[in-house]
Design a protein around this motif. Structure first.
Motif, PDB file in Angstrom:
ATOM      1  N   GLY A 190       0.798  -1.204   0.000  1.00  0.00           N
ATOM      2  CA  GLY A 190       0.000   0.000   0.000  1.00  0.00           C
ATOM      3  C   GLY A 190       0.838   1.263   0.000  1.00  0.00           C
ATOM      4  N   VAL A 191       0.221   2.371  -0.415  1.00  0.00           N
ATOM      5  CA  VAL A 191       0.816   3.703  -0.300  1.00  0.00           C
ATOM      6  C   VAL A 191      -0.295   4.657   0.122  1.00  0.00           C
ATOM      7  CG1 VAL A 191       2.554   3.269  -2.093  1.00  0.00           C
ATOM      8  CG2 VAL A 191       0.382   4.352  -2.713  1.00  0.00           C
ATOM      9  N   PRO A 192       0.053   5.771   0.741  1.00  0.00           N
ATOM     10  CA  PRO A 192      -0.984   6.757   1.080  1.00  0.00           C
ATOM     11  C   PRO A 192      -1.659   7.273  -0.188  1.00  0.00           C
ATOM     12  CG  PRO A 192       1.057   7.227   2.255  1.00  0.00           C
ATOM     13  CD  PRO A 192       1.382   6.189   1.223  1.00  0.00           C
ATOM     14  N   GLU A 193      -2.940   7.564  -0.093  1.00  0.00           N
ATOM     15  CA  GLU A 193      -3.666   8.073  -1.252  1.00  0.00           C
ATOM     16  C   GLU A 193      -3.038   9.357  -1.783  1.00  0.00           C
ATOM     17  OE1 GLU A 193      -7.766   8.516  -0.286  1.00  0.00           O
ATOM     18  OE2 GLU A 193      -8.172   6.361  -0.254  1.00  0.00           O
ATOM     19  N   ARG A 194      -2.455  10.167  -0.909  1.00  0.00           N
ATOM     20  CA  ARG A 194      -1.868  11.432  -1.358  1.00  0.00           C
ATOM     21  C   ARG A 194      -0.692  11.199  -2.308  1.00  0.00           C
ATOM     22  NH1 ARG A 194      -0.165  10.904   3.943  1.00  0.00           N
ATOM     23  NH2 ARG A 194       2.113  10.786   4.220  1.00  0.00           N
ATOM     24  N   HIS A 195      -0.015  10.038  -2.187  1.00  0.00           N
ATOM     25  CA  HIS A 195       1.075   9.731  -3.114  1.00  0.00           C
ATOM     26  C   HIS A 195       0.554   9.607  -4.534  1.00  0.00           C
ATOM     27  CE1 HIS A 195       4.384   8.060  -0.227  1.00  0.00           C
ATOM     28  NE2 HIS A 195       3.803   9.139   0.253  1.00  0.00           N
ATOM     29  N   ASP A 200       0.400  12.507 -10.009  1.00  0.00           N
ATOM     30  CA  ASP A 200      -0.436  12.800 -11.170  1.00  0.00           C
ATOM     31  C   ASP A 200       0.164  13.964 -11.956  1.00  0.00           C
ATOM     32  OD1 ASP A 200      -2.372  13.314 -13.029  1.00  0.00           O
ATOM     33  OD2 ASP A 200      -3.970  13.771 -11.589  1.00  0.00           O
ATOM     34  N   VAL A 201       0.748  13.666 -13.100  1.00  0.00           N
ATOM     35  CA  VAL A 201       1.401  14.712 -13.900  1.00  0.00           C
ATOM     36  C   VAL A 201       0.395  15.676 -14.518  1.00  0.00           C
ATOM     37  CG1 VAL A 201       3.456  13.351 -14.414  1.00  0.00           C
ATOM     38  CG2 VAL A 201       1.454  13.171 -15.917  1.00  0.00           C
ATOM     39  N   THR A 202      -0.886  15.291 -14.554  1.00  0.00           N
ATOM     40  CA  THR A 202      -1.911  16.185 -15.104  1.00  0.00           C
ATOM     41  C   THR A 202      -2.476  17.109 -14.028  1.00  0.00           C
ATOM     42  OG1 THR A 202      -3.834  14.768 -14.653  1.00  0.00           O
ATOM     43  CG2 THR A 202      -2.579  14.322 -16.665  1.00  0.00           C
ATOM     44  N   ASN A 203      -2.234  16.770 -12.759  1.00  0.00           N
ATOM     45  CA  ASN A 203      -2.760  17.531 -11.623  1.00  0.00           C
ATOM     46  C   ASN A 203      -4.283  17.564 -11.569  1.00  0.00           C
ATOM     47  OD1 ASN A 203      -0.196  18.348 -10.559  1.00  0.00           O
ATOM     48  ND2 ASN A 203      -0.059  19.833 -12.236  1.00  0.00           N
ATOM     49  N   SER A 204      -4.906  16.640 -12.291  1.00  0.00           N
ATOM     50  CA  SER A 204      -6.378  16.661 -12.295  1.00  0.00           C
ATOM     51  C   SER A 204      -7.017  15.304 -12.513  1.00  0.00           C
ATOM     52  CB  SER A 204      -6.881  17.624 -13.386  1.00  0.00           C
ATOM     53  OG  SER A 204      -6.453  17.172 -14.672  1.00  0.00           O
ATOM     54  N   ALA A 219      -1.513  10.236 -17.082  1.00  0.00           N
ATOM     55  CA  ALA A 219      -1.252  10.110 -15.642  1.00  0.00           C
ATOM     56  C   ALA A 219      -0.918   8.682 -15.261  1.00  0.00           C
ATOM     57  CB  ALA A 219      -2.467  10.586 -14.842  1.00  0.00           C
ATOM     58  N   HIS A 220      -1.356   7.720 -16.049  1.00  0.00           N
ATOM     59  CA  HIS A 220      -1.135   6.313 -15.734  1.00  0.00           C
ATOM     60  C   HIS A 220       0.343   5.928 -15.742  1.00  0.00           C
ATOM     61  CE1 HIS A 220      -5.503   5.157 -17.044  1.00  0.00           C
ATOM     62  NE2 HIS A 220      -5.455   5.890 -15.942  1.00  0.00           N
ATOM     63  N   GLU A 221       1.163   6.707 -16.431  1.00  0.00           N
ATOM     64  CA  GLU A 221       2.592   6.399 -16.485  1.00  0.00           C
ATOM     65  C   GLU A 221       3.228   6.446 -15.103  1.00  0.00           C
ATOM     66  OE1 GLU A 221       6.724   8.061 -18.585  1.00  0.00           O
ATOM     67  OE2 GLU A 221       4.781   8.975 -19.081  1.00  0.00           O
ATOM     68  N   PHE A 222       2.629   7.236 -14.211  1.00  0.00           N
ATOM     69  CA  PHE A 222       3.183   7.376 -12.862  1.00  0.00           C
ATOM     70  C   PHE A 222       2.141   7.077 -11.783  1.00  0.00           C
ATOM     71  CE2 PHE A 222       5.543  10.324 -15.626  1.00  0.00           C
ATOM     72  CZ  PHE A 222       6.807   9.769 -15.509  1.00  0.00           C
ATOM     73  N   CYS A 223       1.071   6.375 -12.157  1.00  0.00           N
ATOM     74  CA  CYS A 223       0.012   6.070 -11.190  1.00  0.00           C
ATOM     75  C   CYS A 223       0.166   4.647 -10.667  1.00  0.00           C
ATOM     76  CB  CYS A 223      -1.370   6.245 -11.808  1.00  0.00           C
ATOM     77  SG  CYS A 223      -2.703   5.855 -10.640  1.00  0.00           S
TER      78      CYS A 223
END
Length: 344
Positions: A190-195, A200-204, A219-223
């Motif tokens: 797990g990771v915190p949701e805030r991570h 999110d490179v789109t910020n949205s 955003a999936h590239e870093f999600c």
């Protein structure tokens, strides 16, 4: 330029004794990409609270899974390194993000062999701030500060690569054949949701609402959440698993902030209460068995399952130094050596 490879895993205490566990946890938890709060608050939390109580309990857990040769994660990673070295023609070194087998030492080992072009290979299928990112950021800092004349190229997340999914699926299949589990649980660290939102490179795009992970986005590239769910989907598809016979959960939460859900321990409990008597669990966020798989899942998870009426609990090993996984990593490395591009 002379090429070389640096495999990097998480790390381990030097021993299962509280003093070594405390030292290791201190380095790990003070990483700003693991506990991503301001330094003063992080120091108060880690040094003022966590390190006063957690090392003793963690040491007891490590003692349950410690091998005669040492830490399972270190021993397995060394076996992987040795096997890969036999299949490639460039030097292969091993380092850990935390602990005495430092990334600095790993880079130095390659530089001492004349290497000045390094393929940095984080041993994590999915991207996360607390895994891949902290490795690549530290490696770049070390390059800038101590090794300015070398080049470092990093292997990106490989969670959805067809050849990786095939190796992972075949490994799972080989370990559950004949077991006939009623349910296959895919448990990811797990990771915190805030991570997720911070990455999110789109910020949205990322809203962790059940829809964003299946809606196409850069955003999936870093999600991390998307990548975990995608591994489950691809493996389930490869193995022909029926809907309702598998699910995804997240383990090893820390603190009181919201972490990715559903939680593994509660999922195991729920499945047992629902009448599942035979289940298997796989941990695809790890390539090497470690404390989280050998103690938290194989021991604690099994205990929870049996307490609620479950009968057969099968833990699928990580890929570890599986020959097919070794061959795959070696093929990716050899492609980089000959074509100067990362095949992953």
């Amino acid at each position: 330029m002379k090429k070389g490879v640096l495999l990097v895993n998480l790390g381990s205490p030097d021993s299962p004794e509280p003093k070594d566990v405390k030292k290791y946890l201190g380095e790990f938890l003070m990483d700003e990409r693991v506990i991503d709060i301001p330094y003063v608050a992080r120091a108060l939390l880690v040094r003022g609270i966590i390190l006063k109580t957690r090392p003793k309990a963690s040491a007891a857990a490590y003692k349950k899974i410690w091998w005669k040769e040492g830490s399972p994660l270190i021993v397995i990673s060394e076996r992987l390194q040795n096997k890969v070295q036999k299949q490639v023609d460039v030097p292969v070194s091993l380092a850990m993000r935390y602990g005495s087998m430092s990334i600095h030492n790993g880079i130095q080992e390659l530089v001492d062999q004349g290497v000045n072009d390094i393929l940095l290979f984080p041993l994590y299928p999915q991207f996360a701030m607390a895994t891949t990112e902290t490795i690549t950021v530290l490696a770049e800092k070390l390059r800038h500060d101590f090794f300015p004349d070398i080049n470092i190229e990093s292997v990106p997340a490989f969670y959805n690569k067809p050849d990786y999914i095939e190796v992972l699926s075949n490994s799972i299949k080989s370990h559950i054949e004949g077991e006939n589990p009623q349910h296959l649980l895919f448990s990811y660290h797990g990771v915190p949701e805030r991570h997720i939102r911070k990455s999110d490179v789109t910020n949205s795009h990322c809203k962790i609402d059940g829809n964003c992970c299946v809606t196409s986005s850069k955003a999936h590239e870093f999600c991390y959440r998307h990548q975990c769910l995608e591994v489950t989907r691809l493996v389930a598809e490869k193995l022909g698993l029926k809907e309702g016979t598998y699910s995804t959960s997240f383990q090893s939460r820390l603190g009181f902030d919201p972490w990715l859900q559903p939680y593994t321990d509660r999922t195991i409990e729920r499945l047992g209460k629902q009448g599942i008597k035979n289940m298997a669990i796989v941990t695809p966020a790890f390539v090497s068995d470690c404390l989280e798989t050998l103690e938290e899942i194989a021991m604690e998870g099994q205990e929870i399952f049996h307490e609620v009426g479950g009968k057969h609990f099968k833990t699928v090993p990580c890929l570890n130094d599986d020959d097919a996984f070794v061959t795959l990593l070696s093929q990716w490395i050899n492609h980089w050596v000959t074509s100067e591009t990362v095949a992953v």
